[in-house]
Design a protein around this motif. Structure first.
Motif, PDB file in Angstrom:
ATOM      1  N   ASP A 187       0.825  -1.206   0.000  1.00 30.29           N
ATOM      2  CA  ASP A 187       0.000   0.000   0.000  1.00 30.29           C
ATOM      3  C   ASP A 187       0.863   1.261   0.000  1.00 30.29           C
ATOM      4  OD1 ASP A 187      -2.266  -1.546  -0.023  1.00 30.29           O
ATOM      5  OD2 ASP A 187      -2.642  -1.374   2.136  1.00 30.29           O
ATOM      6  N   LYS A 188       1.930   1.250   0.797  1.00 28.50           N
ATOM      7  CA  LYS A 188       2.813   2.408   0.861  1.00 28.50           C
ATOM      8  C   LYS A 188       3.535   2.636  -0.464  1.00 28.50           C
ATOM      9  CE  LYS A 188       3.751   2.857   5.789  1.00 28.50           C
ATOM     10  NZ  LYS A 188       3.320   4.263   5.819  1.00 28.50           N
ATOM     11  N   ILE A 189       3.932   1.554  -1.127  1.00 26.58           N
ATOM     12  CA  ILE A 189       4.604   1.680  -2.417  1.00 26.58           C
ATOM     13  C   ILE A 189       3.661   2.264  -3.455  1.00 26.58           C
ATOM     14  CG2 ILE A 189       5.614   0.360  -4.324  1.00 26.58           C
ATOM     15  CD1 ILE A 189       6.858  -1.495  -2.275  1.00 26.58           C
ATOM     16  N   ARG A 190       2.403   1.820  -3.451  1.00 31.64           N
ATOM     17  CA  ARG A 190       1.418   2.366  -4.387  1.00 31.64           C
ATOM     18  C   ARG A 190       1.187   3.859  -4.136  1.00 31.64           C
ATOM     19  NH1 ARG A 190      -1.093  -2.842  -4.107  1.00 31.64           N
ATOM     20  NH2 ARG A 190      -2.232  -2.224  -2.238  1.00 31.64           N
ATOM     21  N   GLU A 191       1.082   4.246  -2.868  1.00 33.88           N
ATOM     22  CA  GLU A 191       0.896   5.660  -2.537  1.00 33.88           C
ATOM     23  C   GLU A 191       2.089   6.494  -2.989  1.00 33.88           C
ATOM     24  OE1 GLU A 191       0.211   5.860   1.608  1.00 33.88           O
ATOM     25  OE2 GLU A 191      -1.697   4.767   1.551  1.00 33.88           O
ATOM     26  N   ARG A 192       3.294   5.973  -2.769  1.00 33.16           N
ATOM     27  CA  ARG A 192       4.505   6.692  -3.174  1.00 33.16           C
ATOM     28  C   ARG A 192       4.557   6.857  -4.689  1.00 33.16           C
ATOM     29  NH1 ARG A 192       9.573   3.118  -3.216  1.00 33.16           N
ATOM     30  NH2 ARG A 192       8.441   2.532  -5.094  1.00 33.16           N
ATOM     31  N   ASP A 193       4.236   5.790  -5.412  1.00 36.99           N
ATOM     32  CA  ASP A 193       4.289   5.847  -6.872  1.00 36.99           C
ATOM     33  C   ASP A 193       3.237   6.802  -7.430  1.00 36.99           C
ATOM     34  OD1 ASP A 193       6.357   4.064  -6.782  1.00 36.99           O
ATOM     35  OD2 ASP A 193       5.151   2.311  -7.317  1.00 36.99           O
TER      36      ASP A 193
ATOM     37  N   CYS B  43      25.687  21.967 -29.723  1.00 36.71           N
ATOM     38  CA  CYS B  43      24.963  20.723 -29.427  1.00 36.71           C
ATOM     39  C   CYS B  43      24.036  20.958 -28.245  1.00 36.71           C
ATOM     40  CB  CYS B  43      25.956  19.603 -29.117  1.00 36.71           C
ATOM     41  SG  CYS B  43      25.167  18.013 -28.837  1.00 36.71           S
ATOM     42  N   VAL B  44      22.744  20.753 -28.462  1.00 35.56           N
ATOM     43  CA  VAL B  44      21.740  20.951 -27.409  1.00 35.56           C
ATOM     44  C   VAL B  44      21.402  19.590 -26.794  1.00 35.56           C
ATOM     45  CG1 VAL B  44      19.451  21.843 -26.838  1.00 35.56           C
ATOM     46  CG2 VAL B  44      20.791  22.897 -28.681  1.00 35.56           C
ATOM     47  N   VAL B  45      21.564  19.485 -25.468  1.00 34.11           N
ATOM     48  CA  VAL B  45      21.256  18.240 -24.755  1.00 34.11           C
ATOM     49  C   VAL B  45      20.271  18.558 -23.634  1.00 34.11           C
ATOM     50  CG1 VAL B  45      23.477  17.154 -25.291  1.00 34.11           C
ATOM     51  CG2 VAL B  45      23.233  18.519 -23.214  1.00 34.11           C
ATOM     52  N   SER B  46      19.528  17.535 -23.198  1.00 32.74           N
ATOM     53  CA  SER B  46      18.530  17.740 -22.147  1.00 32.74           C
ATOM     54  C   SER B  46      18.538  16.558 -21.183  1.00 32.74           C
ATOM     55  CB  SER B  46      17.134  17.898 -22.743  1.00 32.74           C
ATOM     56  OG  SER B  46      16.686  16.676 -23.303  1.00 32.74           O
ATOM     57  N   LYS B  47      17.967  16.799 -20.007  1.00 30.84           N
ATOM     58  CA  LYS B  47      17.870  15.760 -18.976  1.00 30.84           C
ATOM     59  C   LYS B  47      16.609  15.987 -18.160  1.00 30.84           C
ATOM     60  CE  LYS B  47      20.438  13.757 -15.096  1.00 30.84           C
ATOM     61  NZ  LYS B  47      21.681  13.811 -14.286  1.00 30.84           N
ATOM     62  N   GLU B  48      15.916  14.903 -17.831  1.00 32.58           N
ATOM     63  CA  GLU B  48      14.726  14.995 -16.980  1.00 32.58           C
ATOM     64  C   GLU B  48      15.138  14.924 -15.518  1.00 32.58           C
ATOM     65  OE1 GLU B  48      11.956  11.984 -17.993  1.00 32.58           O
ATOM     66  OE2 GLU B  48      11.421  12.852 -19.930  1.00 32.58           O
ATOM     67  N   LEU B  49      14.523  15.771 -14.692  1.00 28.65           N
ATOM     68  CA  LEU B  49      14.764  15.764 -13.256  1.00 28.65           C
ATOM     69  C   LEU B  49      13.479  15.352 -12.557  1.00 28.65           C
ATOM     70  CD1 LEU B  49      16.844  19.023 -12.638  1.00 28.65           C
ATOM     71  CD2 LEU B  49      17.649  16.677 -12.893  1.00 28.65           C
ATOM     72  N   HIS B  50      13.556  14.233 -11.833  1.00 30.06           N
ATOM     73  CA  HIS B  50      12.404  13.746 -11.081  1.00 30.06           C
ATOM     74  C   HIS B  50      12.621  14.037  -9.612  1.00 30.06           C
ATOM     75  CE1 HIS B  50      10.728  11.505 -14.509  1.00 30.06           C
ATOM     76  NE2 HIS B  50      11.990  11.250 -14.810  1.00 30.06           N
ATOM     77  N   ASN B  51      11.583  14.527  -8.951  1.00 30.94           N
ATOM     78  CA  ASN B  51      11.669  14.787  -7.519  1.00 30.94           C
ATOM     79  C   ASN B  51      11.768  13.478  -6.766  1.00 30.94           C
ATOM     80  OD1 ASN B  51      11.459  17.562  -7.795  1.00 30.94           O
ATOM     81  ND2 ASN B  51       9.218  17.503  -7.804  1.00 30.94           N
ATOM     82  N   GLN B  52      12.674  13.429  -5.781  1.00 39.53           N
ATOM     83  CA  GLN B  52      12.858  12.245  -4.959  1.00 39.53           C
ATOM     84  C   GLN B  52      12.209  12.463  -3.602  1.00 39.53           C
ATOM     85  OE1 GLN B  52      14.243   9.512  -6.230  1.00 39.53           O
ATOM     86  NE2 GLN B  52      14.608  10.577  -8.158  1.00 39.53           N
TER      87      GLN B  52
ATOM     88  N   ARG C 269       2.098   9.494  -5.897  1.00 41.07           N
ATOM     89  CA  ARG C 269       2.572  10.863  -5.645  1.00 41.07           C
ATOM     90  C   ARG C 269       3.640  11.262  -6.660  1.00 41.07           C
ATOM     91  NH1 ARG C 269       2.618   9.146  -0.184  1.00 41.07           N
ATOM     92  NH2 ARG C 269       4.898   8.930  -0.323  1.00 41.07           N
ATOM     93  N   THR C 270       4.530  10.326  -6.957  1.00 41.39           N
ATOM     94  CA  THR C 270       5.602  10.614  -7.915  1.00 41.39           C
ATOM     95  C   THR C 270       5.042  10.866  -9.310  1.00 41.39           C
ATOM     96  OG1 THR C 270       7.118   9.218  -6.642  1.00 41.39           O
ATOM     97  CG2 THR C 270       7.752   9.745  -8.905  1.00 41.39           C
ATOM     98  N   ALA C 271       4.018  10.078  -9.700  1.00 42.47           N
ATOM     99  CA  ALA C 271       3.436  10.225 -11.039  1.00 42.47           C
ATOM    100  C   ALA C 271       2.726  11.559 -11.202  1.00 42.47           C
ATOM    101  CB  ALA C 271       2.466   9.078 -11.309  1.00 42.47           C
ATOM    102  N   GLN C 272       2.242  12.134 -10.109  1.00 44.68           N
ATOM    103  CA  GLN C 272       1.515  13.394 -10.192  1.00 44.68           C
ATOM    104  C   GLN C 272       2.423  14.612 -10.213  1.00 44.68           C
ATOM    105  OE1 GLN C 272      -1.116  13.209  -6.836  1.00 44.68           O
ATOM    106  NE2 GLN C 272      -2.441  11.649  -7.755  1.00 44.68           N
ATOM    107  N   LEU C 273       3.704  14.422  -9.898  1.00 43.27           N
ATOM    108  CA  LEU C 273       4.626  15.546  -9.879  1.00 43.27           C
ATOM    109  C   LEU C 273       5.041  15.921 -11.305  1.00 43.27           C
ATOM    110  CD1 LEU C 273       6.952  14.503  -6.921  1.00 43.27           C
ATOM    111  CD2 LEU C 273       5.186  16.263  -6.899  1.00 43.27           C
ATOM    112  N   PRO C 274       5.125  17.199 -11.612  1.00 43.91           N
ATOM    113  CA  PRO C 274       5.565  17.596 -12.956  1.00 43.91           C
ATOM    114  C   PRO C 274       7.034  17.249 -13.168  1.00 43.91           C
ATOM    115  CG  PRO C 274       5.404  19.510 -11.522  1.00 43.91           C
ATOM    116  CD  PRO C 274       4.828  18.363 -10.745  1.00 43.91           C
TER     117      PRO C 274
END
Length: 224
Positions: free
Chosen positions: A130-136, A193-202, A138-143
């Motif tokens: 249940d805690k893992i589902r809640e964490r995932d 050269c233009v490069v990009s990276k995604e930043l996910h909140n931890q 929350r993470t999916a809703q973050l921009p």
């Protein structure tokens, strides 16, 4: 004047022989036998049979009941040998003690789930899932944030730059900006050269310290 000891020849009471610490802990029929010593991956844990028997379907319950179908060895101190990770056993044992899941910083829920499934502690398995589902959720809703960098390089440096472009960096665009001062008799074409990276909140924040390969990209882009 010393007192005479009373005559107990007719009494059925007898003094028990002194027990070693291991004997007091493990001998059946003695009050101290409620304590159980576990050797989990080389780390010792001391707890009670009552704690280990919270879940009657668990591996630890069967261990305390001396289940003949359970192959359990003991070390030289009399502790049960369990070949598992002691770091993740701590939260499992504490859950059996007080019914709450407490994780120290840096411990992943998936690691505790792995141990809970091994010991077959059904209530803890459900709680962690249940805690893992809640964490995932929350993470999916973050921009998702993107970081862009523009690096200037010469034609002969493109291969080296692309080979070091890992750690989450992706190539976006290559723009020619003409030629630079010639080496010898040949002009060197230059590119942006233009490069990009995604930043996910931890869960516990992100580190602002760049990795080694990110530092290489920064050094190559410092010429602009």
């Amino acid at each position: 004047m010393a007192e005479k000891s009373p005559d107990l020849s007719g009494s059925v009471c007898q003094r028990c022989p002194a027990l070693s610490p291991e004997g007091r802990m493990l001998s059946p029929g003695i009050g101290a036998s409620k304590w159980v010593r576990l050797n989990v991956g080389g780390t010792y844990f001391l707890t009670t049979r009552q704690t280990l028997c919270r879940d009657p379907k668990s591996f630890l319950y069967r261990l305390c009941q001396a289940d003949p179908d359970l192959d359990s060895d003991k070390d030289e101190t009399g502790a049960y040998l369990i070949d598992r990770d002691p770091t993740y056993f701590g939260p499992v044992l504490n859950y059996l003690r007080h019914g709450k899941l407490v994780l120290n910083r840096g411990l992943a829920e998936e690691g505790v789930l792995e141990e809970a499934e091994f010991y077959n502690i059904t209530c803890l398995i459900k709680l962690i899932k249940d805690k893992i589902r809640e964490r995932d959720c929350r993470t999916a809703q973050l921009p998702v944030k993107h970081v862009y960098r523009v690096l200037q390089c010469q034609e002969e440096e493109l291969t080296q730059m692309v080979s070091t472009m890992s750690d989450g960096w992706k190539f976006e665009q290559l723009v020619s900006i003409g030629s630079s001062y010639n080496y010898g008799n040949e002009d060197q074409a230059e590119f942006l050269c233009v490069v990009s990276k995604e930043l996910h909140n931890q869960s516990y924040g992100t580190s602002s310290e760049p990795s080694e390969k990110a530092k290489i990209l920064q050094e190559q882009g410092s010429r602009m």
